[in-house]
Design a protein around this motif. Structure first.
Motif, PDB file in Angstrom:
ATOM      1  N   ARG A 199       1.584   6.573  -6.990  1.00 20.85           N
ATOM      2  CA  ARG A 199       0.540   7.516  -7.404  1.00 20.85           C
ATOM      3  C   ARG A 199       1.016   8.956  -7.279  1.00 20.85           C
ATOM      4  NH1 ARG A 199      -2.950   3.598  -4.962  1.00 20.85           N
ATOM      5  NH2 ARG A 199      -2.725   4.633  -2.942  1.00 20.85           N
TER       6      ARG A 199
ATOM      7  N   ASN B  27       2.349   1.720  -3.466  1.00 23.06           N
ATOM      8  CA  ASN B  27       1.331   2.195  -4.404  1.00 23.06           C
ATOM      9  C   ASN B  27       1.046   3.682  -4.202  1.00 23.06           C
ATOM     10  OD1 ASN B  27       1.003  -0.286  -5.655  1.00 23.06           O
ATOM     11  ND2 ASN B  27      -0.607  -0.958  -4.250  1.00 23.06           N
ATOM     12  N   GLU B  28       1.032   4.105  -2.942  1.00 19.10           N
ATOM     13  CA  GLU B  28       0.798   5.522  -2.652  1.00 19.10           C
ATOM     14  C   GLU B  28       1.937   6.381  -3.191  1.00 19.10           C
ATOM     15  OE1 GLU B  28      -1.409   8.689  -1.369  1.00 19.10           O
ATOM     16  OE2 GLU B  28      -1.967   6.562  -1.388  1.00 19.10           O
TER      17      GLU B  28
ATOM     18  N   GLN C 195       0.824  -1.209   0.000  1.00 20.10           N
ATOM     19  CA  GLN C 195       0.000   0.000   0.000  1.00 20.10           C
ATOM     20  C   GLN C 195       0.860   1.262   0.000  1.00 20.10           C
ATOM     21  OE1 GLN C 195      -2.659  -0.301   3.349  1.00 20.10           O
ATOM     22  NE2 GLN C 195      -3.794  -2.042   2.500  1.00 20.10           N
ATOM     23  N   ASP C 196       1.925   1.250   0.792  1.00 19.47           N
ATOM     24  CA  ASP C 196       2.816   2.422   0.831  1.00 19.47           C
ATOM     25  C   ASP C 196       3.482   2.651  -0.521  1.00 19.47           C
ATOM     26  OD1 ASP C 196       2.152   2.679   3.486  1.00 19.47           O
ATOM     27  OD2 ASP C 196       3.955   1.678   4.234  1.00 19.47           O
TER      28      ASP C 196
END
Length: 210
Positions: A99, A95-96, A92-93
């Motif tokens: 982005r 992917n953030e 998740q980190d």
């Protein structure tokens, strides 16, 4: 003679501690092998020393994964649940971060500027100006290097140059024509039957050598 009892506490001397670990580790592995053979047991031992070195021994015919799987089934626990959660959090980190980087790229292309304040737009403009400056400097340096390399490779065609050949009489001349071919020029009298005098002249005869 029986050995005296030793007090079970941490050995402070590092050398003695390492020697004791090595001896007792080998003894423990030997006992585990005997237990597996005598009792047909599945024995798996994993040891990590104080120097962070891993030592392990497993019974023949069994793998560490099989031991871990059996332990999880019997104890009804999941050894990998926490690790899986950590991996999901790391994903998740990442992917953030991805982005955010993609959004920065689009902003530098002129998109996604609606939600930026005036100060943020000024900072973005300054970053773009500095980036263009660096790119121009690198481009100019690249062009200069290419020009210097081209100058070194190119051989300029000069006009025909001549030089006298030192043969004592200086009546031969070597030179180059426009095609870079070597020429030999020889001075000889135009009227060889006449004695040298005021009215005598010389003619130039050209021989192509190369």
């Amino acid at each position: 003679m029986a050995r005296g009892k030793i007090q079970i506490k941490k050995i402070e001397n590092q050398t003695n501690r390492q020697v004791t670990y090595s001896k007792r580790r080998n003894g423990l592995f030997k006992k585990a092998t005997e237990l597996a053979v005598l009792c047909d047991a599945s024995v798996s031992i994993i040891m990590i020393s104080s120097s962070n070195k891993l030592h392990e021994q497993h019974s023949p015919g069994i793998t560490p994964k099989q031991v871990y799987d059996k332990y999880q089934r019997d104890r009804e626990v999941d050894l990998w649940a926490k690790q899986y959660q950590n991996m999901q959090k790391q994903l998740q980190d990442l992917n953030e971060i991805n982005r955010g980087l993609q959004k920065d790229i689009r902003r530098r292309m002129g998109d996604c500027l609606e939600d930026l304040a005036i100060d943020e737009l000024r900072c973005l403009e300054e970053e773009m100006v500095n980036a263009v400056k660096v790119i121009r400097e690198r481009k100019t340096k690249k062009i200069d290097n290419n020009i210097d390399t081209s100058k070194k490779k190119d051989i300029p065609k000069e006009e025909s140059q001549y030089g006298l050949v030192d043969n004592g009489e200086y009546n031969h001349v070597l030179g180059y024509n426009d095609d870079n071919r070597i020429l030999a020029l020889r001075l000889q009298p135009c009227q060889p039957n006449l004695h040298a005098g005021a009215g005598s002249g010389s003619c130039v005869t050209t021989y192509t050598l190369l």
